[in-house]
Design an enzyme around this catalytic site. Structure first.
Site, mmCIF file in Angstrom:
data_model
loop_
_atom_site.group_PDB
_atom_site.id
_atom_site.type_symbol
_atom_site.label_atom_id
_atom_site.label_comp_id
_atom_site.label_asym_id
_atom_site.label_seq_id
_atom_site.Cartn_x
_atom_site.Cartn_y
_atom_site.Cartn_z
ATOM 1 N N ASP A 163 -0.556 -0.671 -4.765
ATOM 2 C CA ASP A 163 -1.852 -0.133 -5.199
ATOM 3 C C ASP A 163 -1.767 1.248 -5.825
ATOM 4 O O ASP A 163 -2.632 1.639 -6.608
ATOM 5 C CB ASP A 163 -2.840 -0.103 -4.015
ATOM 6 C CG ASP A 163 -2.476 0.931 -2.961
ATOM 7 O OD1 ASP A 163 -1.280 1.236 -2.789
ATOM 8 O OD2 ASP A 163 -3.395 1.453 -2.305
ATOM 9 N N ASN A 164 -0.747 2.011 -5.441
ATOM 10 C CA ASN A 164 -0.569 3.356 -6.018
ATOM 11 C C ASN A 164 0.802 3.867 -5.593
ATOM 12 O O ASN A 164 1.488 3.243 -4.767
ATOM 13 C CB ASN A 164 -1.682 4.325 -5.586
ATOM 14 C CG ASN A 164 -1.904 4.384 -4.088
ATOM 15 O OD1 ASN A 164 -2.896 3.895 -3.582
ATOM 16 N ND2 ASN A 164 -0.958 4.958 -3.353
ATOM 17 N N SER A 206 -8.080 1.593 5.470
ATOM 18 C CA SER A 206 -6.710 2.088 5.666
ATOM 19 C C SER A 206 -6.337 2.154 7.143
ATOM 20 O O SER A 206 -7.193 2.399 7.998
ATOM 21 C CB SER A 206 -6.552 3.479 5.051
ATOM 22 O OG SER A 206 -6.769 3.410 3.676
ATOM 23 N N LYS A 217 -5.519 -5.642 3.893
ATOM 24 C CA LYS A 217 -6.411 -4.489 3.692
ATOM 25 C C LYS A 217 -7.416 -4.785 2.582
ATOM 26 O O LYS A 217 -7.042 -5.233 1.501
ATOM 27 C CB LYS A 217 -5.553 -3.284 3.319
ATOM 28 C CG LYS A 217 -6.364 -2.049 2.925
ATOM 29 C CD LYS A 217 -5.450 -0.854 2.784
ATOM 30 C CE LYS A 217 -6.172 0.345 2.223
ATOM 31 N NZ LYS A 217 -5.313 1.543 2.196
ATOM 32 N N HIS A 247 -10.728 -2.560 1.855
ATOM 33 C CA HIS A 247 -11.052 -1.204 1.356
ATOM 34 C C HIS A 247 -12.025 -1.185 0.181
ATOM 35 O O HIS A 247 -11.977 -0.288 -0.670
ATOM 36 C CB HIS A 247 -9.760 -0.423 1.012
ATOM 37 C CG HIS A 247 -9.877 1.021 1.395
ATOM 38 N ND1 HIS A 247 -8.894 1.961 1.191
ATOM 39 C CD2 HIS A 247 -10.920 1.694 1.965
ATOM 40 C CE1 HIS A 247 -9.320 3.145 1.619
ATOM 41 N NE2 HIS A 247 -10.536 3.004 2.091
ATOM 42 N N ASP A 298 0.837 -1.206 0.000
ATOM 43 C CA ASP A 298 0.000 0.000 0.000
ATOM 44 C C ASP A 298 0.867 1.250 0.000
ATOM 45 O O ASP A 298 1.644 1.470 0.934
ATOM 46 C CB ASP A 298 -0.910 -0.021 1.243
ATOM 47 C CG ASP A 298 -2.025 0.993 1.150
ATOM 48 O OD1 ASP A 298 -2.034 1.783 0.178
ATOM 49 O OD2 ASP A 298 -2.878 1.017 2.046
ATOM 50 N N ASP A 299 0.763 2.034 -1.045
ATOM 51 C CA ASP A 299 1.505 3.305 -1.178
ATOM 52 C C ASP A 299 3.012 3.100 -1.324
ATOM 53 O O ASP A 299 3.788 4.024 -1.053
ATOM 54 C CB ASP A 299 1.240 4.255 0.011
ATOM 55 C CG ASP A 299 -0.191 4.775 0.072
ATOM 56 O OD1 ASP A 299 -1.038 4.317 -0.727
ATOM 57 O OD2 ASP A 299 -0.467 5.633 0.928
ATOM 58 N N LYS A 334 1.301 9.366 -5.351
ATOM 59 C CA LYS A 334 -0.078 8.954 -5.058
ATOM 60 C C LYS A 334 -1.088 10.060 -5.390
ATOM 61 O O LYS A 334 -0.857 11.228 -5.070
ATOM 62 C CB LYS A 334 -0.173 8.614 -3.572
ATOM 63 C CG LYS A 334 -1.587 8.324 -3.062
ATOM 64 C CD LYS A 334 -1.545 7.855 -1.616
ATOM 65 C CE LYS A 334 -2.929 7.682 -1.034
ATOM 66 N NZ LYS A 334 -2.930 7.027 0.282
ATOM 67 N N CYS A 367 -6.207 4.160 -3.159
ATOM 68 C CA CYS A 367 -6.500 2.796 -2.690
ATOM 69 C C CYS A 367 -7.769 2.135 -3.232
ATOM 70 O O CYS A 367 -7.708 1.095 -3.882
ATOM 71 C CB CYS A 367 -6.582 2.777 -1.173
ATOM 72 S SG CYS A 367 -5.072 3.275 -0.369
ATOM 73 N N HIS A 426 1.731 2.258 3.934
ATOM 74 C CA HIS A 426 0.835 3.403 4.106
ATOM 75 C C HIS A 426 1.035 3.911 5.537
ATOM 76 O O HIS A 426 1.211 3.109 6.457
ATOM 77 C CB HIS A 426 -0.603 2.889 3.901
ATOM 78 C CG HIS A 426 -1.674 3.922 3.886
ATOM 79 N ND1 HIS A 426 -1.990 4.684 4.977
ATOM 80 C CD2 HIS A 426 -2.534 4.288 2.906
ATOM 81 C CE1 HIS A 426 -2.994 5.492 4.665
ATOM 82 N NE2 HIS A 426 -3.346 5.269 3.404
ATOM 83 N N ARG A 452 -7.899 -1.094 -5.893
ATOM 84 C CA ARG A 452 -8.218 -2.456 -5.456
ATOM 85 C C ARG A 452 -9.396 -3.034 -6.251
ATOM 86 O O ARG A 452 -9.417 -4.218 -6.610
ATOM 87 C CB ARG A 452 -8.525 -2.460 -3.951
ATOM 88 C CG ARG A 452 -7.266 -2.315 -3.141
ATOM 89 C CD ARG A 452 -7.428 -1.594 -1.821
ATOM 90 N NE ARG A 452 -6.152 -0.954 -1.524
ATOM 91 C CZ ARG A 452 -5.124 -1.574 -0.930
ATOM 92 N NH1 ARG A 452 -5.247 -2.805 -0.482
ATOM 93 N NH2 ARG A 452 -3.968 -0.953 -0.761
HETATM 94 MG MG MG Z 1 -2.726 3.115 -1.303
#
Ligand code: MG
Length: 474
Positions: free
Chosen positions: A295-296, A166, A141, A143, A44-45, A316, A84, A243, A88
């Site tokens: 994810d980003n 998150s 996660k 989300h 994540d991130d 992001k 996010c 994240h 996803r």
């Molecule tokens: Mg993210």
């Protein structure tokens, strides 16, 4: 005397032959191999530049580097969105989130008071794989909606263990959001975030202890692998980290040259090592495809606690390359053909690719945005993905065709990278020559712009936007 026939043998032989003959069709295998297990590890991130094998000078990621070296390392691999929730939805459905309603111009992601989630009419990769006998787990996660009807166990997953949104949500301190983050690292506590940890649909811990969450996600994955070693399985392991807020276990805290962010990434990498080791120990390594991506892009306003997009522009939330281009590593000794892939690919493609490899039928009643990457993964052939669309919410900001990317709209994010600007004519970059998107070459390539604009017109002529699932909150 009537001659004795061997008729009971005929149907038996016929049935046996039919079974043997239909097995490859049933499992989509023409090479005689069993359908592979799939493990998608989704950070994540984490940015394009945050792994050793993608050029980070001090973060040590020996297990991911090994996967990249033994398998395929993709250098033009994209998340389906720059934040996010839509990202996803894109991975799990193979569809641009604007189609499913999982992208919005009102709220960019789901929140703990959001009313909705992934519509039941969407088909997830887990639901696809279940049709051909896979056991499925979502660890980490989610989300895509925290209410029971939206949880993984109602979206094709047999098992769920994780935080449903998150790790910076459910903040319990009174300090305003951005002010809170101006504090030193040791003032940021896991108990300030009252996020729930769920097993299937039940809360088993609240607040979830985030110091141990990365390790526990990896251990849960290993345990699921061991329990399901005798049948095909799919694990979607979506880490909550790196994240913010950043937490590592005692073993990793203070160990990385890159500081706390490095500690966290190195603990994720150690988990990858645990998973590879478990696959090897169970004799599943030759029959499992492991993917690692994010994810980003990095959340840059968090400075040292945000990652790095390397040489890519912005991060992001933006439709510059740093927002959506990610490390993309595919590992599977004996299956994945070793190599460096510079052609485009996307998390949008995993739905189609893995459905095909497993022998699950691709839905025909809807537009699927994924392509089948299996010829590239298994044989090193050129990627069938030639284009990429970059959405911000439900607006198309940019499009890539071959090596060229046109921006129709650019807009800064989180107070960085400038104001919204509409570009007519669009600005154009050659991503092969100029991956940092520095030098506009629109004037020299009017024909390329026309081609990209034709691609966009074609896309938009068929686009039906889904009802916004992120807009409504309690
Ligand atoms: Mg993210």
């Amino acid at each position: 005397m009537k001659k004795k026939t061997n008729w009971p043998m005929i149907p038996f032989t016929l049935i046996l032959w039919c079974c043997l003959a239909s097995a490859p069709a049933l499992f989509g295998q023409s090479d005689g191999q069993d359908p592979p297990n799939f493990i998608i590890i989704f950070a994540d991130d984490l940015g394009y530049g945050d792994l050793g094998s993608y050029g980070h000078p001090t973060i040590r990621t020996p297990n991911l580097d090994r996967m990249a070296h033994e398998g395929q390392k993709w250098t033009n691999f994209y998340a389906g969105a720059s934040v996010c929730t839509p990202s996803r939805a894109a991975l799990l459905t193979g569809r641009l989130p604007v189609r499913s309603g999982m992208a919005s111009n009102k709220h960019r992601v789901l929140f703990p008071d959001s009313k909705n989630g992934l519509p039941a009419s969407e088909i997830t990769l887990a639901e696809q794989l279940k049709t051909v006998g896979y056991r499925t787990a979502c660890i980490g996660k989610w989300h895509l909606g925290h209410k029971e009807q939206y949880l993984p166990t109602n979206n094709g997953f047999d098992y769920y263990f994780g935080i449903p949104y998150s790790n910076d949500m459910d903040k319990v301190t009174d300090m305003p959001y951005w002010e809170y983050w101006q504090q030193k690292d040791d003032a940021i506590k896991t108990e300030h975030f009252n996020v729930p940890l769920l097993r299937n649909t039940k809360i088993i811990e609240r607040p979830a202890d985030q110091h141990t969450i990365t390790r526990r996600y990896s251990e849960e994955t290993v345990s699921f692998i061991k329990k399901n070693k005798d049948r095909p399985f799919f694990v979607y392991l979506a880490h909550n980290l790196p994240h913010i807020p950043l937490f590592a276990s005692k073993e990793f805290t203070g160990t990385s040259e890159r500081g706390l962010y490095g500690d966290v990434v190195e603990e994720i990498d150690a988990g990858v090592g645990m998973i590879l080791k478990a696959l090897e120990k169970e004799g599943l390594d030759k029959n499992t495809i492991v993917v690692f991506t994010s994810d980003n892009g990095p959340w840059l306003p968090f400075k040292l606690n945000g990652g790095s997009a390397g040489l890519l522009r912005a991060g992001k939330g933006s439709t510059w390359e740093g927002g959506m281009r990610e490390p993309g590593i595919f590992w599977g000794p004996g299956r994945i053909k070793q190599g460096l892939i510079t052609d485009p690919g996307s998390t949008l493609d995993l739905f189609t690719t893995f459905s095909k490899m497993a022998g699950a039928k691709i839905p025909e009643d809807r537009i699927i945005d994924g392509t089948d990457l299996s010829e590239t993964l298994l044989h090193g052939k050129p990627s069938p993905r030639k284009s990429m669309l970059y959405y911000r919410g439900t607006e198309l900001f940019a499009a890539r065709l071959g090596d060229y990317k046109a921006h129709f709209i650019t807009q800064g994010v989180y107070g960085q990278f400038g104001e919204r600007e509409v570009h007519d004519p669009p600005i154009l970059y050659h991503l092969g020559h100029d991956p940092s998107e520095q030098f506009d070459i629109a004037k020299e390539h009017p024909n390329v712009l026309q081609e990209i604009q034709a691609l966009v017109r074609e896309h938009q002529s068929k686009l039906v936007k889904g009802k916004d699932q992120l807009a409504d909150r309690e």
